[in-house]
Design an enzyme around this catalytic site. Sequence first.
Site, PDB file in Angstrom:
ATOM      1  N   ARG A 166       0.783  -1.313   0.092  1.00  0.00           N
ATOM      2  CA  ARG A 166       0.233   0.028   0.004  1.00  0.00           C
ATOM      3  C   ARG A 166       1.035   1.333  -0.043  1.00  0.00           C
ATOM      4  O   ARG A 166       0.534   2.202  -0.802  1.00  0.00           O
ATOM      5  CB  ARG A 166      -0.805   0.143   1.160  1.00  0.00           C
ATOM      6  CG  ARG A 166      -2.118  -1.100   1.278  1.00  0.00           C
ATOM      7  CD  ARG A 166      -3.022  -0.734   2.260  1.00  0.00           C
ATOM      8  NE  ARG A 166      -4.124  -1.970   2.436  1.00  0.00           N
ATOM      9  CZ  ARG A 166      -4.230  -2.919   3.041  1.00  0.00           C
ATOM     10  NH1 ARG A 166      -3.002  -3.360   3.859  1.00  0.00           N
ATOM     11  NH2 ARG A 166      -5.104  -3.668   3.180  1.00  0.00           N
ATOM     12  N   ILE A 167       1.803   1.390   0.746  1.00  0.00           N
ATOM     13  CA  ILE A 167       2.813   2.258   0.991  1.00  0.00           C
ATOM     14  C   ILE A 167       3.388   2.705  -0.397  1.00  0.00           C
ATOM     15  O   ILE A 167       3.552   3.773  -0.822  1.00  0.00           O
ATOM     16  CB  ILE A 167       3.802   2.173   2.117  1.00  0.00           C
ATOM     17  CG1 ILE A 167       2.708   2.597   3.578  1.00  0.00           C
ATOM     18  CG2 ILE A 167       4.845   3.410   2.022  1.00  0.00           C
ATOM     19  CD1 ILE A 167       3.567   2.015   4.745  1.00  0.00           C
ATOM     20  N   ASP A 187       9.582  -6.752  -6.947  1.00  0.00           N
ATOM     21  CA  ASP A 187       8.679  -7.468  -5.771  1.00  0.00           C
ATOM     22  C   ASP A 187       8.194  -8.649  -6.276  1.00  0.00           C
ATOM     23  O   ASP A 187       7.636  -8.761  -7.313  1.00  0.00           O
ATOM     24  CB  ASP A 187       7.388  -6.421  -5.703  1.00  0.00           C
ATOM     25  CG  ASP A 187       6.540  -6.831  -4.498  1.00  0.00           C
ATOM     26  OD1 ASP A 187       6.264  -7.851  -4.370  1.00  0.00           O
ATOM     27  OD2 ASP A 187       5.818  -6.151  -3.695  1.00  0.00           O
ATOM     28  N   ARG A 247      11.128  -0.594   7.905  1.00  0.00           N
ATOM     29  CA  ARG A 247      11.652  -1.238   9.295  1.00  0.00           C
ATOM     30  C   ARG A 247      13.082  -0.974   9.113  1.00  0.00           C
ATOM     31  O   ARG A 247      13.896  -1.509   8.440  1.00  0.00           O
ATOM     32  CB  ARG A 247      11.235  -2.649   9.238  1.00  0.00           C
ATOM     33  CG  ARG A 247       9.649  -2.940   9.502  1.00  0.00           C
ATOM     34  CD  ARG A 247       9.374  -2.445  11.010  1.00  0.00           C
ATOM     35  NE  ARG A 247       8.006  -2.517  11.248  1.00  0.00           N
ATOM     36  CZ  ARG A 247       7.084  -1.620  11.345  1.00  0.00           C
ATOM     37  NH1 ARG A 247       7.551  -0.393  10.871  1.00  0.00           N
ATOM     38  NH2 ARG A 247       5.738  -1.941  11.631  1.00  0.00           N
ATOM     39  N   ASP A 271      13.981   6.610   8.611  1.00  0.00           N
ATOM     40  CA  ASP A 271      13.197   7.107   9.563  1.00  0.00           C
ATOM     41  C   ASP A 271      12.992   5.722  10.616  1.00  0.00           C
ATOM     42  O   ASP A 271      12.471   6.074  11.583  1.00  0.00           O
ATOM     43  CB  ASP A 271      11.382   7.178   9.168  1.00  0.00           C
ATOM     44  CG  ASP A 271      10.592   7.569  10.051  1.00  0.00           C
ATOM     45  OD1 ASP A 271      10.889   8.540  10.892  1.00  0.00           O
ATOM     46  OD2 ASP A 271       9.578   6.865   9.784  1.00  0.00           O
ATOM     47  N   GLU A 276      15.996   1.389  18.074  1.00  0.00           N
ATOM     48  CA  GLU A 276      15.259   2.605  18.456  1.00  0.00           C
ATOM     49  C   GLU A 276      15.082   2.758  19.740  1.00  0.00           C
ATOM     50  O   GLU A 276      14.289   1.758  20.308  1.00  0.00           O
ATOM     51  CB  GLU A 276      14.122   2.413  17.433  1.00  0.00           C
ATOM     52  CG  GLU A 276      14.251   2.453  15.963  1.00  0.00           C
ATOM     53  CD  GLU A 276      13.031   2.389  14.969  1.00  0.00           C
ATOM     54  OE1 GLU A 276      11.666   2.147  15.648  1.00  0.00           O
ATOM     55  OE2 GLU A 276      13.019   2.213  14.007  1.00  0.00           O
ATOM     56  N   HIS A 295      11.503   7.174  13.461  1.00  0.00           N
ATOM     57  CA  HIS A 295      10.174   6.545  13.217  1.00  0.00           C
ATOM     58  C   HIS A 295       9.110   7.386  13.555  1.00  0.00           C
ATOM     59  O   HIS A 295       8.209   6.794  14.460  1.00  0.00           O
ATOM     60  CB  HIS A 295      10.395   5.279  14.202  1.00  0.00           C
ATOM     61  CG  HIS A 295       9.681   4.133  13.728  1.00  0.00           C
ATOM     62  ND1 HIS A 295       9.808   2.474  13.821  1.00  0.00           N
ATOM     63  CD2 HIS A 295       8.568   4.161  12.748  1.00  0.00           C
ATOM     64  CE1 HIS A 295       8.862   2.080  13.198  1.00  0.00           C
ATOM     65  NE2 HIS A 295       8.142   2.882  12.504  1.00  0.00           N
ATOM     66  N   ILE A 296       8.930   8.420  12.933  1.00  0.00           N
ATOM     67  CA  ILE A 296       7.754   9.319  13.533  1.00  0.00           C
ATOM     68  C   ILE A 296       7.417  10.086  11.975  1.00  0.00           C
ATOM     69  O   ILE A 296       6.442  10.838  12.036  1.00  0.00           O
ATOM     70  CB  ILE A 296       8.385  10.662  14.397  1.00  0.00           C
ATOM     71  CG1 ILE A 296       7.293  11.001  14.929  1.00  0.00           C
ATOM     72  CG2 ILE A 296       9.330  11.356  13.697  1.00  0.00           C
ATOM     73  CD1 ILE A 296       7.685  12.093  16.259  1.00  0.00           C
TER      74      ILE A 296
END
Length: 344
Positions: A166-167, A187, A247, A271, A276, A295-296
């Site tokens: 989706r992203i 993919d 990730r 990110d 973390e 991660h924000i």
Amino acid sequence: MMTPKIYIAQDPVLEEVLDTATDRLRAEGWEVVRGPQITPGVPLRLTGEQRQALLSDVDIIVASSRSRLSEADLDASPRLRALVFPTIGVDAVDLEACAARGLIVANGATPENFLAMSEATVMLMLVLLYRLHESERLLRENAGRPQQMYARMVRGRTIGLIGSGRIGAGVIERLLAFEPAQILVHDPFLTPDTAPTGVRLVERDALLTTCDVVSLHVPLNAQTRGMIGEAELRMMKPDAVLINTSRGGLIDEDALVRVMTAGHLAGAGLDVTETEPLPADHPLRGLDRVILTPHILGHTIDLYTVMPDVLVENATRIMKGDLPTYVRNPDVVERWRQKLNDLN
């Protein structure tokens, strides 16, 4: 009907979301058990004693990427029917282990979730290609204009995505308006018939060696951990940029430091990192061509407004025997329905 019982893990990043969902479920008559406090940077794994005390008779487990759920956790309650994640990512649990037990896994794959990350990913591409921070520093330091310009347009360049859920699809849709030369996607789960419009499917190495921008959009698992190591980084063009909003753990960070310290790659935008929060002495912090965020990037006001609603809705639908709004493992649906019949 027995009072529904739900375990909700702690997560300092999602504290407000989880607290709001807890209050709402309790107000609707649910019994809610909260997990132990989490040490930042250390994924929570329940001990045997904690498992017995917290999970032995729950109907639903709510967790996030800051927890790790074992098979023993999944077997702790004979009543367990589902796992619910407020986020898109469900890497805290083994989906095959859930399938073997007929457990449905719901997540928070709302447009506010995945499209926020799509927008943020495109933003990183632009900031890195235009070297925004360097231009900003010129003004702050009252430096003169450079003799040679350094910003690069997206238009006319080759953009590569490894993975396209989706992203990734949202990134592609937004990039098309910038008129890149081409968008390449690697993919293995896509075919020419199922690939997003406007992209070309290629092998991973061809993508790495060709693209001006490489962006990662895959989950973290045994197959993808460390997928971008030193060999892969050196395949990339010397002036390419690398982006990871998926990730931490997908990139070998030590290799990235070595390669970029040697002058290879024009920039990286991360990110997410292996640990973390990123330790204060981590060498990534010393690289001026790397943009680091905690991660924000996709955590918008819009997202945090809807996350408690989706969590409560998913849990409520599950307890009624209905499919949750967002199902991460739809191939388990029939086994899950049989499991519900056995429980009733």
